[in-house]
Design a protein around this motif. Structure first.
Motif, PDB file in Angstrom:
ATOM      1  N   GLN A  74       1.020  -0.980  -0.069  1.00 26.89           N
ATOM      2  CA  GLN A  74      -0.063  -0.009   0.050  1.00 26.89           C
ATOM      3  C   GLN A  74       0.925   1.244  -0.014  1.00 26.89           C
ATOM      4  OE1 GLN A  74      -2.363  -1.422   3.687  1.00 26.89           O
ATOM      5  NE2 GLN A  74      -3.925  -0.872   2.618  1.00 26.89           N
ATOM      6  N   ASN A  75       0.567   2.069  -0.949  1.00 22.29           N
ATOM      7  CA  ASN A  75       1.333   3.290  -1.228  1.00 22.29           C
ATOM      8  C   ASN A  75       0.639   4.462  -2.109  1.00 22.29           C
ATOM      9  OD1 ASN A  75       3.537   5.178  -2.267  1.00 22.29           O
ATOM     10  ND2 ASN A  75       4.957   4.129  -0.862  1.00 22.29           N
ATOM     11  N   GLY A  76       0.423   5.428  -1.370  1.00 23.97           N
ATOM     12  CA  GLY A  76      -0.253   6.563  -2.217  1.00 23.97           C
ATOM     13  C   GLY A  76       0.557   6.811  -3.543  1.00 23.97           C
ATOM     14  N   LEU A  77       1.502   6.376  -3.918  1.00 26.44           N
ATOM     15  CA  LEU A  77       2.343   6.495  -5.216  1.00 26.44           C
ATOM     16  C   LEU A  77       1.515   5.727  -6.286  1.00 26.44           C
ATOM     17  CD1 LEU A  77       5.962   7.261  -4.369  1.00 26.44           C
ATOM     18  CD2 LEU A  77       4.423   8.831  -5.305  1.00 26.44           C
ATOM     19  N   LEU A  78       1.049   4.643  -5.895  1.00 30.51           N
ATOM     20  CA  LEU A  78       0.265   3.620  -6.890  1.00 30.51           C
ATOM     21  C   LEU A  78      -0.959   4.105  -7.066  1.00 30.51           C
ATOM     22  CD1 LEU A  78       1.330   0.507  -4.788  1.00 30.51           C
ATOM     23  CD2 LEU A  78       2.256   1.284  -6.892  1.00 30.51           C
ATOM     24  N   ASN A  79      -0.862   5.166  -8.091  1.00 31.09           N
ATOM     25  CA  ASN A  79      -2.241   6.016  -8.297  1.00 31.09           C
ATOM     26  C   ASN A  79      -1.831   6.386 -10.016  1.00 31.09           C
ATOM     27  OD1 ASN A  79      -3.739   8.207  -9.052  1.00 31.09           O
ATOM     28  ND2 ASN A  79      -4.421   8.303  -6.604  1.00 31.09           N
ATOM     29  N   PRO A  80      -2.884   6.346 -10.764  1.00 28.51           N
ATOM     30  CA  PRO A  80      -2.558   6.672 -12.215  1.00 28.51           C
ATOM     31  C   PRO A  80      -2.117   8.290 -12.343  1.00 28.51           C
ATOM     32  CG  PRO A  80      -4.344   5.540 -12.184  1.00 28.51           C
ATOM     33  CD  PRO A  80      -4.241   5.797 -10.645  1.00 28.51           C
ATOM     34  N   ALA A  81      -2.554   9.061 -11.414  1.00 27.38           N
ATOM     35  CA  ALA A  81      -2.165  10.537 -11.461  1.00 27.38           C
ATOM     36  C   ALA A  81      -0.500  10.611 -11.282  1.00 27.38           C
ATOM     37  CB  ALA A  81      -2.943  11.504 -10.482  1.00 27.38           C
ATOM     38  N   THR A  82       0.001   9.782 -10.455  1.00 24.20           N
ATOM     39  CA  THR A  82       1.508   9.851 -10.407  1.00 24.20           C
ATOM     40  C   THR A  82       2.319   9.780 -11.809  1.00 24.20           C
ATOM     41  OG1 THR A  82       1.461   8.577  -8.460  1.00 24.20           O
ATOM     42  CG2 THR A  82       3.324   8.454  -9.737  1.00 24.20           C
ATOM     43  N   LEU A  83       1.942   9.119 -12.768  1.00 25.45           N
ATOM     44  CA  LEU A  83       2.519   9.123 -14.058  1.00 25.45           C
ATOM     45  C   LEU A  83       2.278  10.593 -14.916  1.00 25.45           C
ATOM     46  CD1 LEU A  83       1.386   5.697 -15.526  1.00 25.45           C
ATOM     47  CD2 LEU A  83       3.219   6.180 -13.901  1.00 25.45           C
ATOM     48  N   LEU A  92       8.269   6.844  -7.725  1.00 28.79           N
ATOM     49  CA  LEU A  92       7.404   5.587  -7.890  1.00 28.79           C
ATOM     50  C   LEU A  92       8.427   4.568  -8.532  1.00 28.79           C
ATOM     51  CD1 LEU A  92       5.171   3.684  -8.113  1.00 28.79           C
ATOM     52  CD2 LEU A  92       4.509   4.546 -10.162  1.00 28.79           C
ATOM     53  N   ASP A  93       9.244   5.191  -9.341  1.00 27.68           N
ATOM     54  CA  ASP A  93      10.364   4.277  -9.824  1.00 27.68           C
ATOM     55  C   ASP A  93      11.370   3.935  -8.680  1.00 27.68           C
ATOM     56  OD1 ASP A  93       9.288   4.534 -12.290  1.00 27.68           O
ATOM     57  OD2 ASP A  93      10.698   6.186 -13.012  1.00 27.68           O
ATOM     58  N   ALA A  94      11.537   4.803  -7.963  1.00 28.30           N
ATOM     59  CA  ALA A  94      12.350   4.470  -6.597  1.00 28.30           C
ATOM     60  C   ALA A  94      11.778   3.388  -5.825  1.00 28.30           C
ATOM     61  CB  ALA A  94      12.737   5.749  -5.933  1.00 28.30           C
ATOM     62  N   LEU A  95      10.645   3.744  -5.588  1.00 25.46           N
ATOM     63  CA  LEU A  95       9.852   2.882  -4.648  1.00 25.46           C
ATOM     64  C   LEU A  95       9.888   1.111  -5.322  1.00 25.46           C
ATOM     65  CD1 LEU A  95       7.673   1.996  -2.535  1.00 25.46           C
ATOM     66  CD2 LEU A  95       6.046   2.632  -4.032  1.00 25.46           C
ATOM     67  N   ILE A  96       9.462   1.176  -6.663  1.00 24.20           N
ATOM     68  CA  ILE A  96       9.549  -0.034  -7.512  1.00 24.20           C
ATOM     69  C   ILE A  96      10.875  -0.580  -7.202  1.00 24.20           C
ATOM     70  CG2 ILE A  96       9.283  -1.392  -9.563  1.00 24.20           C
ATOM     71  CD1 ILE A  96       7.159   0.884 -10.187  1.00 24.20           C
ATOM     72  N   LYS A  97      11.872  -0.034  -7.407  1.00 27.01           N
ATOM     73  CA  LYS A  97      13.397  -0.644  -7.339  1.00 27.01           C
ATOM     74  C   LYS A  97      13.718  -1.107  -5.904  1.00 27.01           C
ATOM     75  CE  LYS A  97      18.184   0.787  -8.442  1.00 27.01           C
ATOM     76  NZ  LYS A  97      18.956   1.888  -9.082  1.00 27.01           N
ATOM     77  N   ARG A  98      13.131  -0.525  -4.927  1.00 27.50           N
ATOM     78  CA  ARG A  98      13.409  -0.812  -3.504  1.00 27.50           C
ATOM     79  C   ARG A  98      12.695  -2.163  -3.082  1.00 27.50           C
ATOM     80  NH1 ARG A  98      12.330   4.683  -2.251  1.00 27.50           N
ATOM     81  NH2 ARG A  98      10.211   4.037  -1.275  1.00 27.50           N
ATOM     82  N   VAL A  99      11.362  -2.192  -3.591  1.00 33.75           N
ATOM     83  CA  VAL A  99      10.593  -3.439  -3.386  1.00 33.75           C
ATOM     84  C   VAL A  99      10.620  -4.614  -3.744  1.00 33.75           C
ATOM     85  CG1 VAL A  99       9.521  -1.631  -1.859  1.00 33.75           C
ATOM     86  CG2 VAL A  99       8.448  -2.594  -4.168  1.00 33.75           C
TER      87      VAL A  99
END
Length: 398
Positions: A74-83, A92-99
């Protein structure tokens, strides 16, 4: 040079196809809505209650891993508006890379019950996540059949509007799993569309080549709802499994006393223990059911709304009286197994099942020992005793 270009194109296409399909569910998913805090105490209980997945922010992934749980992030960056925001997109890219290499990660939570108008933006986000982390699911949950046209974003009667909603969702979003919720038990009686919804979701999942998950009722968050009994919960679980479902989620797990969920103000309720035992049964069946393809889901009379009668060419037939669901399973085009479910969640019933011509060596999968056992049969039938709402799994050889 031309051959090299063709080879590069082929490799690119294969890599794209791999990215598109890399996430694969290898077990029947057991989870919930409204997760507990990601503490050792809470997640130790989740694991002991036979769930396979919890939900957590990033800082709870290590705790989930310690208890052998997969996790929905769960993370607020996982939202279409983020793109559309360069700074948030970089975050978001950094989050994905971490997890993405974390051993507990199973899925990214995106959204609950979107209208069809949101599908293009959601599809863009799902594709973005899949490109950067194809090994994990982008999770979205859909409305039930009783949602109105405005909620669905489609027009027509119940079946027409919902079928179009599913069609657009699959074509535009391209999900890795179809999740939906349907709440069936009211103080005034049962809803009418449970099997209609289950059958439409099953067909959409089969057509898309993806698994499906059913979110079932485990609270009285609305005044009109009644709290299901253990037998009613069993009915919801086994009918879902008989239809080929690959996931069960409970609404709700954790929350205030006003929700009347499985945990209230941090205190475990009696229904949570019943659910834990049922989860253990799901986990017992999971390795065998995951080997099988759903080939049909049929009903005895009286047919519920959305229920399909056993066709004359169905290899297995339920004969005599009683209200049952028959799930037929196999590998490829060959039927080899079936699950019979007592559609009556109030009383035990006995099903007489006629086997395929030439069937021999009938076995039942024993959920207690987690092993196949020989089952007594007559010349061409078996008799199956079923508790309220219960299901039993059989296979045969020729």
């Amino acid at each position: 040079m031309r051959c090299a270009l063709i080879l590069l194109c082929f490799i690119s296409l294969m890599a794209s196809a791999h990215a598109q399909n890399a996430w694969k569910l290898d077990h029947i998913m057991i989870t919930f809505w409204c997760p507990p805090p990601a503490t050792d105490e809470a997640l130790s209980a989740v694991a002991a209650e036979n769930y396979t997945m919890t939900w957590t922010p990033e800082d709870g992934l290590d705790v989930a891993a310690r208890h052998g749980l997969r996790a929905m992030l769960q993370n607020g960056l996982l939202n279409p508006a983020t793109l559309d925001d360069p700074a948030k997109k970089a975050d978001l890219d950094a989050l994905i890379k971490r997890v993405k290499k974390h051993p507990a990660l199973e899925a990214y939570y995106i959204l609950d019950e979107p209208s069809a108008g949101a599908f293009p933006a959601l599809g863009r986000l799902v594709a973005y996540l899949r490109e950067r982390d194809p090994a994990h699911l982008a999770y979205i949950n859909l409305f039930p059949t009783y949602a109105n046209n405005q909620q669905l974003g489609t027009e027509g009667d119940t079946v027409t509007a919902y079928r179009e909603h599913l069609r657009q969702y699959v074509e535009v979003v391209k999900p890795g799993l179809i999740s939906y919720d349907h709440y069936h038990f009211f103080k005034s009686g049962d809803g009418e569309q449970y099997f209609l919804n289950l059958s439409m979701i099953r067909q959409a999942a089969l057509d898309a080549g993806v698994p499906f998950l059913n979110i079932i009722q485990a609270d009285t968050i609305h005044d009109s709802w009644r709290l299901p009994t253990a037998d009613e919960m069993r009915f919801l679980i086994y009918t879902t499994l008989a239809y080929g479902g690959r996931g069960i989620s409970y609404f709700t797990y954790w929350g205030p006393a006003a929700y009347n969920g499985l945990y209230q103000d941090g205190k475990r309720m009696p229904l949570a223990l019943d659910v834990a035992a049922l989860n253990g049964e799901i986990r017992a069946f999971s390795p065998e059911l995951m080997k099988l393809d759903s080939m049909g889901a049929y009903h005895t009379d009286p047919l519920p709304l959305g229920g399909e009668a056993m066709p004359a060419d169905c290899p297995v037939q339920i004969v005599g009286s009683g209200e049952f669901v028959l799930g037929v399973f196999g590998v490829g085009a060959e039927a080899t197994a079936f699950m019979v479910v007592n559609r009556n969640y109030s009383d035990s019933q006995v099903a007489r099942v006629k086997l395929p011509a030439g069937a021999r060596g009938v076995q039942e999968y024993d959920r207690a020992s987690r092993a196949w056992r020989g089952y007594a049969q007559g010349s061409d039938t078996i008799t199956v005793q079923l508790r309220p709402g219960d299901g039993r799994l059989f296979r045969w050889s020729k």
